[in-house]
Design a protein around this motif. Sequence first.
Motif, short mmCIF file in Angstrom:
data_model
loop_
_atom_site.label_atom_id
_atom_site.label_comp_id
_atom_site.label_asym_id
_atom_site.label_seq_id
_atom_site.Cartn_x
_atom_site.Cartn_y
_atom_site.Cartn_z
N ILE A 113 -7.25 -3.59 -6.66
CA ILE A 113 -6.22 -3.53 -5.61
C ILE A 113 -6.90 -3.71 -4.25
N SER A 114 -6.41 -4.67 -3.48
CA SER A 114 -6.96 -4.92 -2.14
C SER A 114 -5.91 -5.61 -1.30
N GLN A 115 -5.53 -4.99 -0.18
CA GLN A 115 -4.54 -5.61 0.71
C GLN A 115 -5.00 -7.00 1.13
N SER A 116 -6.23 -7.10 1.60
CA SER A 116 -6.73 -8.37 2.11
C SER A 116 -7.13 -9.33 1.01
N GLY A 117 -7.49 -8.79 -0.14
CA GLY A 117 -8.03 -9.62 -1.21
C GLY A 117 -9.45 -10.06 -0.94
N LYS A 133 -11.08 -8.11 -18.68
CA LYS A 133 -10.11 -8.97 -18.01
C LYS A 133 -9.71 -8.33 -16.69
N ILE A 134 -9.47 -9.17 -15.68
CA ILE A 134 -9.21 -8.66 -14.34
C ILE A 134 -7.77 -8.98 -13.92
N ILE A 135 -7.08 -7.95 -13.42
CA ILE A 135 -5.77 -8.11 -12.80
C ILE A 135 -5.94 -7.80 -11.31
N ALA A 136 -5.46 -8.67 -10.45
CA ALA A 136 -5.54 -8.44 -9.00
C ALA A 136 -4.17 -8.12 -8.45
N SER A 141 -6.32 -15.16 -2.14
CA SER A 141 -7.53 -14.60 -1.56
C SER A 141 -8.64 -14.63 -2.62
N ASP A 142 -9.86 -14.31 -2.23
CA ASP A 142 -11.00 -14.38 -3.16
C ASP A 142 -10.74 -13.56 -4.41
N ILE A 143 -10.28 -12.32 -4.24
CA ILE A 143 -10.08 -11.44 -5.39
C ILE A 143 -9.00 -12.00 -6.30
N ALA A 144 -7.94 -12.53 -5.72
CA ALA A 144 -6.88 -13.13 -6.55
C ALA A 144 -7.41 -14.33 -7.32
N ARG A 145 -8.17 -15.18 -6.65
CA ARG A 145 -8.68 -16.40 -7.30
C ARG A 145 -9.65 -16.07 -8.44
N GLU A 146 -10.42 -15.00 -8.28
CA GLU A 146 -11.44 -14.69 -9.27
C GLU A 146 -10.90 -13.84 -10.43
N SER A 147 -9.61 -13.53 -10.41
CA SER A 147 -9.01 -12.67 -11.43
C SER A 147 -8.31 -13.49 -12.50
N ASP A 148 -8.14 -12.87 -13.66
CA ASP A 148 -7.44 -13.53 -14.76
C ASP A 148 -5.92 -13.52 -14.54
N TYR A 149 -5.44 -12.48 -13.92
CA TYR A 149 -4.02 -12.36 -13.59
C TYR A 149 -3.90 -11.91 -12.14
N LYS A 150 -2.85 -12.33 -11.48
CA LYS A 150 -2.68 -11.96 -10.07
C LYS A 150 -1.23 -11.57 -9.80
N LEU A 151 -1.09 -10.49 -9.04
CA LEU A 151 0.20 -10.05 -8.53
C LEU A 151 0.11 -9.97 -7.01
N TYR A 152 1.22 -10.24 -6.35
CA TYR A 152 1.24 -10.18 -4.89
C TYR A 152 2.31 -9.20 -4.43
N MET A 153 1.93 -8.39 -3.41
CA MET A 153 2.86 -7.36 -2.95
C MET A 153 3.82 -7.84 -1.87
N ARG A 154 3.47 -8.89 -1.12
CA ARG A 154 4.38 -9.53 -0.17
C ARG A 154 4.88 -8.60 0.94
N ALA A 155 3.98 -7.80 1.48
CA ALA A 155 4.36 -6.94 2.61
C ALA A 155 4.34 -7.68 3.93
N GLY A 156 3.80 -8.89 3.95
CA GLY A 156 3.64 -9.62 5.20
C GLY A 156 2.39 -9.18 5.93
N PRO A 157 1.98 -9.91 6.96
CA PRO A 157 0.76 -9.56 7.69
C PRO A 157 0.92 -8.22 8.40
N GLU A 158 -0.17 -7.48 8.46
CA GLU A 158 -0.19 -6.17 9.09
C GLU A 158 -1.21 -6.21 10.21
N ILE A 159 -0.76 -5.98 11.45
CA ILE A 159 -1.63 -6.09 12.61
C ILE A 159 -2.43 -4.81 12.82
#
Length: 591
Positions: A344-348, A366-369, A376-394
């Motif tokens: 789990i990583s907000q930025s990935g 096996k890796i789930i991101a 992002s890097d973590i998503a690309r390097e994982s076997d499965y990826k999920l996105y939380m879609r919170a939008g950018p956080e300043i």
Amino acid sequence: MCGIIGIISTRESKRLAELVVSCLNRLEYRGYDSVGVASLSDTVLEVRKAKGTVEEVIKKKNIKEMSGYAFLGHTRWATHGPPTDYNAHPHTDCGNSIAVIHNGTIRNFKELKDELQTLGHKFKSETDTEVIPHLIEEYMKRGMESFQAFKSAIRTIQGSYAVLAIIKGERRIFFAKRDNPLVIGLGDDKTFIASDIPSFLPYTRKVIVIADGEIGYVTPNNVYIEDENGNPVDVISRIKIIDWDASSASKEGYPHFMLKEIHENPIAIKDTISGLLNDIDRVKEIAEEIRNAERIIVTAAGTSYHAGLYFSLLLARRGYTVMPLVASEYHSVRAKKGDIVLAISQSGETLDVKMGIRKFKEEGAKIIALTNVIESDIARESDYKLYMRAGPEIGVAATKTFTSELVSLKFLHSVVERESLDYLEKAHEIVRNVITETEGFAKKIGEELANKNNIYYLGRGLGVPLAMEGALKIKEIAYIHAEAYPAGESKHGPIALIEKGFPVIFINTGELVDELEKNLQEMKARGATTYSINVNERLNFSDNEIVIKSDGRLAEIIIAPIVQLIAYYAAVRRGYDPDKPRNLAKTVTVE
């Protein structure tokens, strides 16, 4: 969350391209993985777009050389499809006669795309947005005039949106809004329409805020708006003069981005759930992997670790072998074939997490991101990826992204357990009401805590990760020493520090209430000043309390924005900028 801008003028000019670039620079905080611009003249509709920042794409694509009387500009935060040149907005129809930009999420885009493809439409991207220009094109083929075709397209889509469209041969920018911001700026010989006021604030302070469900079009010197029942709106009565400076306007009236983003929790929750429902087949596939795993390792850092601990507790209660792991300690665990690692990583981009998943993957896991940044890097390097879609956080301190992580993990757990997801349907509305009802109480508590040097946050069960997050928040932005413990553990050492006036905050999710109440009484007996945040069942004898009556299955999601507000108001009372806490960065890319 993306940034959109439209400008239409009485005359064709390259000057409009420079204005669009200026507006996009002020919108970039809303998204920064790709950028695009469309220009419309009497004879040509031209689109230039690419992956990259505003500055990079403007140079690469010579945006300032474009000419026309109408322009659309978009800076993207990817939600469907990775950040690539072809996924960048604007998107066009088959005949390159219609260009569309969009901020939001279209829930039914897969069904619409399939239907449009059977009708012969050719798609060039992986985005949900591209269905809109094709829908407009299809309705115009059936004999509708342009505005009627646009309205029909908007009625066909489901989800959240702020949409702008231009059509060859038309001197209008069409617009529609639901759940995502859209505002019109009235100039002398041109009209602006954008995601927020600061994008065009240097050029006009005369604005019209578009309401949910409204649809219409702008010309260089006219605005037409219909409400969702098709009734024309009195535009003149809606005009307001803005006296903000650009800095204040970018925060939409909030004094800090952190407070704005706490108030964005409801839309982040809604977009997260909508996105996961669109990806339900992938979620089910991941759930099956979790069910069949010999062991589940949940690794993350900081706030994301607290979300991961929450998920670990949910799984452990169902008998799964699960290990929550602080990411920087990845070297202490050896993975094996049959293990599933949830990263789990907000930025990935969190380096500790990246290094951990690389090691665990080499060892056969096996890796789930779960990340907020698409591809992002973590998503690309994982076997499965999920996105939380919170939008950018300043704001540096995570707020809406933490809540979005909790919702994502709650959703995933329900799918693992084959539970109905209906209870999540109103989650965003419940959280919106909670923020409205409790902010005053949270402010009072935060301002009282601003005078303290030490604080305990205590919880039991699923309340423990929320206690940990509450302690972290007030440490990182108000610089008050705070520690979190399982409440029962407080008897095994921490209680030694309690003296008269020592503040102790109890997180009460509605479970193990009797045990938690005993811990509260133990603290009070030694002179502590006690505070409690309660969902449904209150703790007796608390000196100060917030009580929310709601769906207990959403308790942790309900409590999250409250502890964020407490920390925010403590920081402000102490005179600190909560958006820029000292010594901290939004993304940690060092060991």
